[in-house]
Design an enzyme around this catalytic site. Structure first.
Site, PDB file in Angstrom:
ATOM      1  N   ASP A 289     113.193  12.622  -1.746  1.00  0.00           N
ATOM      2  CA  ASP A 289     112.427  13.717  -2.376  1.00  0.00           C
ATOM      3  C   ASP A 289     112.292  13.416  -3.859  1.00  0.00           C
ATOM      4  O   ASP A 289     113.208  12.863  -4.465  1.00  0.00           O
ATOM      5  CB  ASP A 289     113.174  15.041  -2.219  1.00  0.00           C
ATOM      6  CG  ASP A 289     113.170  15.519  -0.781  1.00  0.00           C
ATOM      7  OD1 ASP A 289     114.181  16.068  -0.327  1.00  0.00           O
ATOM      8  OD2 ASP A 289     112.142  15.317  -0.105  1.00  0.00           O
TER       9      ASP A 289
ATOM     10  N   ASP B 115     106.386  16.812   2.788  1.00  0.00           N
ATOM     11  CA  ASP B 115     106.662  18.253   2.806  1.00  0.00           C
ATOM     12  C   ASP B 115     105.438  19.034   2.356  1.00  0.00           C
ATOM     13  O   ASP B 115     105.075  20.046   2.952  1.00  0.00           O
ATOM     14  CB  ASP B 115     107.819  18.581   1.877  1.00  0.00           C
ATOM     15  CG  ASP B 115     109.094  17.915   2.315  1.00  0.00           C
ATOM     16  OD1 ASP B 115     109.893  17.542   1.454  1.00  0.00           O
ATOM     17  OD2 ASP B 115     109.269  17.758   3.532  1.00  0.00           O
TER      18      ASP B 115
END
Ligand code: KNH
Length: 159
Positions: free
Chosen positions: A110, A128
Site C-alpha cells: 500500500d 483498492d
C-alpha cells in the site's frame, strides 16, 4: 472487451507497487501535496483496515469467489450493459491486483496516503481504489438499470 480495462488496472497496480517496493524503504514517506497526499511505503497482511491480519487462505478463497462471481456476472447479467460491465472490470482488476500481491508477497503493498476523508484513513493502493470505485459504480448501475426496467414496465402498462 472490458477485460482489457481489467488488465490495464492490474498492470497499472502492479507497476506502481513495483516502483514503491524498488524505490522506497518500508515506512518511508514522500510528500506529493502538502497535508493532502503522500506516498508512504506500507505493507498490509490483512484486508481493508488490516482486518483478519494474516488469514491468507481466507483471502484466497474470498478473492477466488469474488473473481468467479464477477466473470460469471459479466458473461450473463451485464451483457450489453456498458456501465455495469465497466464497474465489474474495475472490481476484477482490483481483486486480481491484490490477489497477485497475496500470492507472491504474502502481503499487500500500500502506498497512497491521503488526508482527505479523515486523519487516519488507511493507506491503500490502485487495486483498492479500483475496487472501491467498482463497488460505487456497480451500485449506481444497478439503481439505473432498476429505474429503466420500472419505466419500461410502466410504459407497457400505460399503453
Ligand atoms: C484499504 C477500504 C472500503 C470496504 C472489505 C471487504 C472484504 C475481501 C478481497 C480485496 C478481500 C475484502 C478483496 C480479501 C488497504 C478483493 C486499506 C487494504 C472498502 C471493503 C471491506 C489492502 C481490498 C482501505 C488490501 C470498499 C479492500 C479501504 C483489500 C477493498 C475502503 C469496498 C480504502 C478496497 C480505498 N486490500 O479487498 O490497506 O486498508 O490494500 O482485496 O475488506 O483487502 O480503499
Amino acid at each position: 472487451m472490458y477485460y482489457l480495462l481489467a488488465l490495464f488496472i492490474v498492470l497499472l497496480d502492479q507497476w506502481t507497487k513495483w516502483l514503491v517496493v524498488k524505490g522506497m524503504e518500508i515506512g518511508e514517506s514522500s510528500e506529493v501535496i502538502k497535508d493532502f497526499l503522500y506516498i508512504t511505503s506500507h505493507r498490509n497482511r490483512g484486508a481493508a483496515w488490516g482486518m483478519l491480519e494474516g488469514q491468507l487462505w481466507l483471502f484466497y478463497i474470498i478473492t477466488v469467489v469474488v473473481i468467479i462471481g464477477i466473470v460469471y456476472y459479466m458473461q450473463t447479467q451485464a451483457k450489453n450493459k456498458p456501465l455495469m460491465q465497466s464497474a465489474l472490470a474495475l472490481l476484477l482488476g482490483g481483486a486480481i491486483g491484490n490477489f497477485i500481491d497475496r500470492i507472491f508477497r504474502k502481503e499487500v503493498v500500500d502506498f497512497i496516503n491521503t488526508y482527505i476523508f479523515s486523519y487516519d484513513f488507511p493507506i491503500f493502493n490502485i487495486a483498492d481504489a479500483s475496487l472501491t470505485m467498482g463497488v460505487i459504480l456497480l451500485m449506481g448501475a444497478m439503481i439505473i438499470e432498476d429505474r429503466k426496467e420500472k419505466e419500461l414496465m410502466n410504459g407497457k402498462n400505460r399503453t
